[in-house]
Design an enzyme around this catalytic site. Structure first.
Site, mmCIF file in Angstrom:
data_model
loop_
_atom_site.group_PDB
_atom_site.id
_atom_site.type_symbol
_atom_site.label_atom_id
_atom_site.label_comp_id
_atom_site.label_asym_id
_atom_site.label_seq_id
_atom_site.Cartn_x
_atom_site.Cartn_y
_atom_site.Cartn_z
ATOM 1 C CG ASP A 220 -0.014 -0.094 2.520
ATOM 2 O OD1 ASP A 220 0.249 -1.221 2.950
ATOM 3 O OD2 ASP A 220 0.454 0.949 3.036
ATOM 4 C CG ASP A 222 1.758 4.840 5.689
ATOM 5 O OD1 ASP A 222 1.138 3.972 6.336
ATOM 6 O OD2 ASP A 222 2.316 5.801 6.222
HETATM 7 N N1 LIG Z 1 1.219 1.307 5.768
HETATM 8 C C1 LIG Z 1 1.746 0.446 6.645
HETATM 9 N N2 LIG Z 1 2.199 0.880 7.853
HETATM 10 C C2 LIG Z 1 2.746 0.013 8.723
HETATM 11 N N3 LIG Z 1 2.854 -1.299 8.502
HETATM 12 C C3 LIG Z 1 2.411 -1.767 7.330
HETATM 13 N N4 LIG Z 1 2.377 -3.005 6.819
HETATM 14 C C4 LIG Z 1 1.840 -2.935 5.594
HETATM 15 N N5 LIG Z 1 1.481 -1.677 5.290
HETATM 16 C C5 LIG Z 1 1.839 -0.928 6.366
#
Ligand SMILES: Nc1ncnc2[nH]cnc12
Ligand SMILES: CSC[C@H]1O[C@H](OP(=O)(O)O)[C@H](O)[C@@H]1O
Length: 316
Positions: A220, A222
Site C-alpha cells: 500500500d 500508507d
Molecule cells: N502502511 C503500513 N504501515 C505500517 N505497517 C504496514 N504493513 C503494511 N502496510 C503498512
C-alpha cells in the site's frame, strides 16, 4: 533443544504463514530462556534435500499483534536449531511513488519509531552489558548476494514486479496505522518503507550473530498521498495474497544455492559475516556478572558464555 540442524531460517510475516510448496519434515517448539516462539517452527525440505526452518511471526492464524511478537524467543529458537542466516518477510507500506504495491525491496537502513514497549535485547534485565554494532542493521553481504537472484525470480514470474535495494524502512509501533502528518514526516526524514516488525527482530539477530535480511513486500501507499484514501488493513491483505505467492516462488529459486554457499561455498564466510561480531560488544567479564545470567546468555552465545574455566575475571 532439537537435534535438527538447519542453516537457513525463514520468518513469514502477514500473509505468509506457511511454505506450502516444501515437504514438511517435522515441527518443533523450542523452549528458550525467553519463552516459546510465536508458533511451532516447521522444518521443511526442498526436493534437493535442502532444509529450512520456517516461523510465522504473528503465530498460526495471525493472533499476535506486532507489539507482542516474542522476538527474543523467535531469534533464540531459530539459533538453537542451527540457523545461521535469516530471511525475514514483511508486508510494508510504501512511502515512495515508484515503489508501487506489489514491488519488493531489500532495506539497508532503519528508523526506529517503536515506543520502548518491546524487549529489544537479550541482555536486558541481566547483569551483563553489551552494545551491539548496528550502524548497518542488515547483512549487507547477504542482501547483495540475494538482490540479483530475487530480481531474476521476479523477472521469471513475468508480472513486471521490481526489486528495490538500499531503502530505509521506518518501524512504527502500531497497531493503528500512521496519521497523514506522520506519513508525510517519514518521507521528509528519508523513509522509503514502513512496517511494524523489523525491530527488535533485526537487533536481536545481530546480538545472536545471525545474518539477517528483510524482504519487504509493498502492499500500500500508507497515508501520505493527499488525493488517495489512507491505508486500511483491507488494502494490505488485498495485495498480500499475490505477494506471498511471489515470495514462495523467489524462495524456491534461491534456497538451494544459498544452502550450498552457507555449507562451505566460496561466499559462505562473507554471507555469515555477523559471526564473531559480538566479540568486542560485550563488557569484560566481572565478578558482578551473575552466573545465572551468563548461563541464560549461553543459550544464544555459547562462544562467550558457556564454560567457566580459564577465563579472566575482573575483580571490580
Ligand atoms: N502502511 C503500513 N504501515 C505500517 N505497517 C504496514 N504493513 C503494511 N502496510 C503498512
Ligand atoms: C496487516 S497490516 C500491518 C502488519 O503487517 C506487517 O506485518 P509483517 O511485518 O509481519 O508482514 C506490519 O509490520 C504490521 O505488523
Amino acid at each position: 533443544m532439537s537435534d535438527e540442524k538447519v542453516l537457513i531460517g525463514i520468518i513469514g510475516g502477514s500473509g505468509l504463514y506457511a511454505l506450502d510448496h516444501l515437504t514438511v519434515l517435522s515441527t518443533v517448539n523450542p523452549s528458550t530462556p525467553w519463552g516459546h516462539p510465536s508458533a511451532p517452527i516447521t522444518i521443511a525440505a526442498l526436493p534437493s534435500g535442502t532444509r529450512i526452518a520456517f516461523l510465522a511471526r504473528h503465530g498460526q492464524g495471525h493472533t499476535i499483534p506486532p507489539s507482542a511478537v516474542p522476538s527474543r524467543a523467535n531469534i533464540a529458537a531459530l539459533k538453537s536449531l542451527g540457523v545461521a542466516a535469516i530471511i525475514a518477510f514483511s508486508a510494508v507500506g510504501s512511502l515512495r511513488e515508484e515503489i508501487s504495491p506489489g514491488s519488493f525491496a531489500l532495506p539497508s537502513q532503519i528508523i526506529d519509531r517503536t515506543k520502548g514497549v518491546r524487549a529489544s535485547s537479550f541482555f536486558e534485565d541481566t547483569s551483563v552489558v553489551a552494545h551491539a554494532m548496528f550502524g548497518d542493521p542488515f547483512s549487507g553481504k547477504l542482501a547483495g548476494w540475494l538482490a540479483p537472484r530475487i530480481q531474476g525470480a521476479l523477472d521469471e514470474e513475468g508480472k513486471g514486479k521490481k526489486l528495490f535495494t538500499d531503502k530505509t524502512i521506518v518501524c512504527m509501533e502500531g497497531p493503528a496505522f500512521s496519521t497523514r502528518a506522520e506519513s508525510v514526516m517519514y518521507r521528509q526524514w528519508g523513509g522509503d518503507l514502513i512496517n511494524m516488525s523489523v525491530l527488535p527482530e533485526a537487533k536481536l539477530a545481530r546480538e545472536a550473530e545471525l545474518s539477517y535480511v528483510m524482504i519487504a513486500m509493498a502492499t500500500d501507499y500508507d497515508s501520505w498521498r493527499v488525493d488517495s484514501s489512507a491505508v486500511t488493513a483491507h488494502d494490505v491483505f488485498q495485495t498480500l495474497h499475490d505477494n506471498s505467492a511471489t515470495a514462495k516462488l523467489v524462495l524456491s529459486k534461491i534456497l538451494d544455492e544459498l544452502q550450498g554457499e552457507l555449507s562451505g561455498g566460496k561466499h559462505g564466510e562473507a554471507l555469515l559475516q555477523e559471526k564473531g561480531g559480538m566479540k568486542f560488544s560485550i563488557m569484560p567479564r566481572s565478578v558482578k556478572q551473575k552466573p545465572e545470567d551468563r548461563e541464560k546468555l549461553a543459550f544464544i552465545l555459547p562462544e562467550y558464555f558457556a564454560g567457566e574455566e580459564g577465563k579472566d575475571v575482573a575483580s571490580a
